[in-house]
Scaffold this motif. Sequence first.
Motif, PDB file in Angstrom:
ATOM      1  N   PHE A   1      -0.897  -0.968  -4.349  1.00 45.58           N
ATOM      2  CA  PHE A   1      -2.268  -0.478  -4.228  1.00 45.58           C
ATOM      3  C   PHE A   1      -2.235   0.934  -3.640  1.00 45.58           C
ATOM      4  CE2 PHE A   1      -2.279  -5.047  -3.887  1.00 45.58           C
ATOM      5  CZ  PHE A   1      -3.331  -5.447  -4.703  1.00 45.58           C
TER       6      PHE A   1
ATOM      7  N   GLU B   1     -10.945  -4.127  -0.735  1.00 45.62           N
ATOM      8  CA  GLU B   1     -11.627  -4.812  -1.833  1.00 45.62           C
ATOM      9  C   GLU B   1     -10.664  -5.130  -2.974  1.00 45.62           C
ATOM     10  OE1 GLU B   1     -14.720  -2.128  -2.855  1.00 45.62           O
ATOM     11  OE2 GLU B   1     -15.939  -2.577  -1.079  1.00 45.62           O
ATOM     12  N   GLN B   2      -9.794  -4.184  -3.300  1.00 46.74           N
ATOM     13  CA  GLN B   2      -8.866  -4.392  -4.410  1.00 46.74           C
ATOM     14  C   GLN B   2      -7.821  -5.452  -4.084  1.00 46.74           C
ATOM     15  OE1 GLN B   2      -7.364  -0.463  -5.306  1.00 46.74           O
ATOM     16  NE2 GLN B   2      -9.086   0.026  -6.640  1.00 46.74           N
TER      17      GLN B   2
ATOM     18  N   ASN C   1     -11.795   5.017   1.028  1.00 44.10           N
ATOM     19  CA  ASN C   1     -10.593   4.492   0.391  1.00 44.10           C
ATOM     20  C   ASN C   1     -10.051   3.270   1.116  1.00 44.10           C
ATOM     21  OD1 ASN C   1     -10.635   6.493  -1.559  1.00 44.10           O
ATOM     22  ND2 ASN C   1      -9.319   7.875  -0.374  1.00 44.10           N
TER      23      ASN C   1
ATOM     24  N   HIS D   1       0.833  -1.194   0.000  1.00 43.70           N
ATOM     25  CA  HIS D   1       0.000   0.000   0.000  1.00 43.70           C
ATOM     26  C   HIS D   1       0.869   1.246   0.000  1.00 43.70           C
ATOM     27  CE1 HIS D   1      -1.457   3.457   2.406  1.00 43.70           C
ATOM     28  NE2 HIS D   1      -2.398   3.423   1.485  1.00 43.70           N
TER      29      HIS D   1
ATOM     30  N   GLU E   1       2.116  -6.768  -5.411  1.00 43.83           N
ATOM     31  CA  GLU E   1       1.354  -5.805  -6.194  1.00 43.83           C
ATOM     32  C   GLU E   1       1.222  -4.521  -5.379  1.00 43.83           C
ATOM     33  OE1 GLU E   1       0.461  -6.260  -9.245  1.00 43.83           O
ATOM     34  OE2 GLU E   1       0.745  -8.427  -9.437  1.00 43.83           O
TER      35      GLU E   1
ATOM     36  N   GLU F   1      -9.573  -8.828  -4.266  1.00 46.08           N
ATOM     37  CA  GLU F   1      -9.874  -9.183  -5.654  1.00 46.08           C
ATOM     38  C   GLU F   1      -8.628  -9.620  -6.411  1.00 46.08           C
ATOM     39  OE1 GLU F   1     -11.730  -7.101  -9.712  1.00 46.08           O
ATOM     40  OE2 GLU F   1     -11.736  -6.022  -7.811  1.00 46.08           O
ATOM     41  N   LYS F   2      -7.510  -8.943  -6.177  1.00 46.60           N
ATOM     42  CA  LYS F   2      -6.305  -9.197  -6.979  1.00 46.60           C
ATOM     43  C   LYS F   2      -5.379 -10.249  -6.372  1.00 46.60           C
ATOM     44  CE  LYS F   2      -3.262  -6.659 -10.006  1.00 46.60           C
ATOM     45  NZ  LYS F   2      -2.900  -5.328 -10.522  1.00 46.60           N
TER      46      LYS F   2
ATOM     47  N   ARG G   1     -12.052   0.521  -0.242  1.00 42.75           N
ATOM     48  CA  ARG G   1     -11.606   0.252  -1.603  1.00 42.75           C
ATOM     49  C   ARG G   1     -10.284  -0.510  -1.615  1.00 42.75           C
ATOM     50  NH1 ARG G   1      -8.225   2.951  -4.906  1.00 42.75           N
ATOM     51  NH2 ARG G   1      -8.174   4.761  -3.509  1.00 42.75           N
ATOM     52  N   LEU G   2      -9.354  -0.108  -0.742  1.00 39.86           N
ATOM     53  CA  LEU G   2      -8.067  -0.807  -0.650  1.00 39.86           C
ATOM     54  C   LEU G   2      -8.271  -2.272  -0.324  1.00 39.86           C
ATOM     55  CD1 LEU G   2      -4.949  -0.977  -0.368  1.00 39.86           C
ATOM     56  CD2 LEU G   2      -5.236  -0.193   2.005  1.00 39.86           C
TER      57      LEU G   2
END
Length: 254
Positions: free
Chosen positions: A64, A79-80, A73, A39, A62, A83-84, A76-77
């Motif tokens: 983010f 969730e992303q 946010n 992050h 990855e 998902e990834k 959103r962090l």
Amino acid sequence: MASSGSLRGKLALITGCSGGIGSATARVLGKQGCAIAVHYNSATTKAKALVSELKALGVKAEAFQADLSDYSNVHRLHEQVVEKMGHPNVLFNNSAIANNAIGITGDIEKISVEEFENTWRVNTGSSFLLTQLCIPNMVQNKFGRIIFCSSVAAKTGGVVGPHYASSKSALHGLLHWIALRYAKDGITCNAVAPALIIGTTMFDFPNDELKNKIPVGRFGLPEEIASVVELLATNAYMTNKIVTADGGWVSGGI
């Protein structure tokens, strides 16, 4: 019989991962076999460079982006990342801001209530929310490591100001409750409390006056904090603890 076990195959989400402590921890946990969710807020170049470095070492990683001063946010962090990369097994709540540093001789009226609340939102509220979002899956899988980056300021008042010190001390009550509530679910919750660590955005201007406060005679290194986080992430029997890493500045633990 339960044991500390390996982190191989686990996913670690590290907030503030582009900074000194975050990136050092990413390297250490990557070597333990963790995939790393990096992050960052504004340090895009550093975050991408860290991801490339980790991937070159064979670590799945990855990046983010999220401004954690906005709770939407934080959602959103999470969730992303899910998902990834999947659900985090290790959460290092490391991201923090100091805002206006008034020091140990500053006047309290120099800190507005808006600045106080913004500091708490990033340092405390976002850490609470992200932990809240990660815990259900940890409970389901009977494994979780939640680690907060606190500060010696939580005990001493520190050298930044009341907004920062209080935001860090609040993490202690939070971790004590979480540790006791979720120990039976295979989840540990601890914190590291550093002081005066060079190579971090929180401590950009070291000086000899501050160095004189440290019995070991030098400032700390991000890698030395990362080694404490590694301990807290790999030890299944250690929970409900705050480990002070400050070169001997304060006596005892926090």
